[in-house]
Design a protein around this motif. Structure first.
Motif, short mmCIF file in Angstrom:
data_model
loop_
_atom_site.label_atom_id
_atom_site.label_comp_id
_atom_site.label_asym_id
_atom_site.label_seq_id
_atom_site.Cartn_x
_atom_site.Cartn_y
_atom_site.Cartn_z
N ASP A 36 0.82 -1.22 0.00
CA ASP A 36 0.00 0.00 0.00
C ASP A 36 0.85 1.26 0.00
OD1 ASP A 36 -2.53 -1.25 -0.12
OD2 ASP A 36 -2.50 -1.57 2.05
N GLU A 37 2.03 1.17 -0.60
CA GLU A 37 2.87 2.36 -0.77
C GLU A 37 2.42 3.09 -2.03
OE1 GLU A 37 7.00 1.29 -1.07
OE2 GLU A 37 7.25 1.54 1.06
N PRO A 38 2.61 4.38 -2.07
CA PRO A 38 2.31 5.08 -3.32
C PRO A 38 3.23 4.59 -4.44
CG PRO A 38 3.25 6.58 -1.67
CD PRO A 38 3.11 5.25 -1.02
N THR A 39 2.65 4.43 -5.60
CA THR A 39 3.43 4.01 -6.77
C THR A 39 3.53 5.21 -7.69
OG1 THR A 39 2.51 1.80 -6.53
CG2 THR A 39 3.60 2.29 -8.60
N PRO A 40 4.69 5.82 -7.79
CA PRO A 40 4.82 7.02 -8.62
C PRO A 40 4.45 6.73 -10.07
CG PRO A 40 6.78 6.70 -7.28
CD PRO A 40 5.95 5.46 -7.15
N GLN A 41 3.64 7.60 -10.65
CA GLN A 41 3.26 7.45 -12.05
C GLN A 41 4.48 7.42 -12.94
OE1 GLN A 41 0.09 6.85 -13.23
NE2 GLN A 41 1.14 6.47 -15.16
N GLU A 42 5.55 8.11 -12.53
CA GLU A 42 6.78 8.10 -13.32
C GLU A 42 7.35 6.69 -13.47
OE1 GLU A 42 6.35 10.04 -10.61
OE2 GLU A 42 6.33 12.10 -11.36
N SER A 43 7.25 5.88 -12.42
CA SER A 43 7.73 4.50 -12.49
C SER A 43 6.88 3.68 -13.46
CB SER A 43 7.71 3.83 -11.11
OG SER A 43 8.78 4.27 -10.32
N ILE A 44 5.59 3.89 -13.42
CA ILE A 44 4.68 3.19 -14.33
C ILE A 44 4.97 3.60 -15.77
CG2 ILE A 44 2.25 2.86 -14.95
CD1 ILE A 44 1.74 3.44 -11.85
N ASP A 45 5.11 4.90 -15.99
CA ASP A 45 5.43 5.41 -17.34
C ASP A 45 6.78 4.89 -17.82
OD1 ASP A 45 3.03 6.79 -17.29
OD2 ASP A 45 3.97 8.71 -16.72
N TYR A 46 7.74 4.82 -16.90
CA TYR A 46 9.08 4.33 -17.25
C TYR A 46 8.99 2.87 -17.70
CZ TYR A 46 14.19 4.04 -16.92
OH TYR A 46 15.52 3.91 -17.21
N LEU A 47 8.19 2.06 -17.00
CA LEU A 47 8.02 0.66 -17.38
C LEU A 47 7.34 0.55 -18.74
CD1 LEU A 47 8.37 -2.32 -16.69
CD2 LEU A 47 6.22 -2.19 -15.40
N ILE A 48 6.35 1.36 -18.98
CA ILE A 48 5.69 1.37 -20.29
C ILE A 48 6.70 1.70 -21.38
CG2 ILE A 48 4.02 2.64 -21.71
CD1 ILE A 48 2.22 2.76 -19.17
N ASP A 49 7.55 2.68 -21.11
CA ASP A 49 8.56 3.09 -22.10
C ASP A 49 9.62 2.02 -22.36
OD1 ASP A 49 7.26 5.51 -22.43
OD2 ASP A 49 8.62 6.63 -21.11
N LEU A 50 9.79 1.09 -21.42
CA LEU A 50 10.76 0.00 -21.62
C LEU A 50 10.22 -1.12 -22.52
CD1 LEU A 50 12.28 -0.41 -18.02
CD2 LEU A 50 13.40 0.55 -20.05
N ALA A 51 8.94 -1.07 -22.85
CA ALA A 51 8.36 -2.09 -23.74
C ALA A 51 9.09 -2.06 -25.08
CB ALA A 51 6.87 -1.85 -23.94
N LEU A 52 9.35 -3.22 -25.62
CA LEU A 52 10.05 -3.33 -26.90
C LEU A 52 9.08 -3.14 -28.06
CD1 LEU A 52 12.29 -6.37 -25.94
CD2 LEU A 52 12.96 -3.97 -26.06
N PRO A 53 9.55 -2.61 -29.18
CA PRO A 53 8.66 -2.36 -30.31
C PRO A 53 7.95 -3.62 -30.82
CG PRO A 53 10.81 -1.34 -30.68
CD PRO A 53 10.91 -2.16 -29.43
N GLU A 54 8.61 -4.78 -30.72
CA GLU A 54 8.00 -6.02 -31.20
C GLU A 54 7.08 -6.65 -30.15
OE1 GLU A 54 12.15 -7.17 -29.68
OE2 GLU A 54 11.24 -5.47 -30.67
N GLY A 55 6.91 -6.01 -29.01
CA GLY A 55 6.05 -6.50 -27.95
C GLY A 55 6.86 -7.20 -26.87
N GLY A 56 6.48 -6.99 -25.65
CA GLY A 56 7.16 -7.61 -24.53
C GLY A 56 8.26 -6.74 -23.96
#
Length: 179
Positions: A36-56
């Motif tokens: 139940d800690e706050p999850t910074p939106q920046e971390s979520i966005d960073y993970l989204i940005d790590l997605a590879l172009p071919e998926g995954g």
């Protein structure tokens, strides 16, 4: 205990994330949510940005995409509230579904030089990610996990390595429960 290290202790304001690599970042997001800690939106966005172009996702840069990092990223994003209709989740799930081996389970890397050999850890991660997005586990994958289970209840890592493996057993329990 109050002095225990928490996921938020790893947050870097400079980076805007809990970690630079998809695997540890996903674990950090999942851990923060579980506590139940706050999850910074920046971390979520960073993970989204790590997605590879071919998926995954790949565990670390240069490693190539794999089922474990992808399954953890999908779980972390869904737990953080990212809609299952988001393009990175859809492409991640498509990659996971394409990674099923002839044995019925899932391997770490279906395109690896050693072949698409299923293991219980990767299979469990994939089944947990599918559960997170509301997709039923393929019966062949459940059968694979049950086939590597020994008489004592513990799971082996692979069909060729059937001796009891604590990590495999721990990961398979929530997967077999559909969680």
């Amino acid at each position: 205990p109050a002095e225990a290290v928490k996921p938020s202790d790893y947050y870097s304001p400079t980076l805007g994330a809990l970690h630079t690599d998809a695997g540890p970042l996903s674990w950090g997001i999942l851990g923060a949510i579980a506590l139940d800690e706050p999850t910074p939106q920046e971390s979520i966005d960073y993970l989204i940005d790590l997605a590879l172009p071919e998926g995954g996702w790949e565990w670390s840069p240069g490693w190539g995409r794999d089922t474990n990092a992808t399954a953890l990223a999908v779980q972390a994003l869904v737990a953080a509230g990212t809609p299952v209709t988001h393009s990175v989740i859809i492409s991640g799930v498509a990659y996971l579904e394409s990674a099923q081996s002839d044995e019925g389970g899932f391997s770490y890397d279906p395109n690896a030089s050693w072949g698409n050999i299923a293991d219980s850890n990767s299979t469990a991660y994939v089944l947990q990610a599918l559960a997170a997005v509301g997709v039923d586990a393929p019966q062949e994958a459940i059968d694979f996990l049950l086939n590597v289970q020994g008489d004592d209840g513990a799971l082996g890592w692979q069909t060729a390595q059937p001796s009891a493996n604590v990590g495999s057993t721990q990961q398979a329990i929530p997967a077999l429960l559909g969680q």
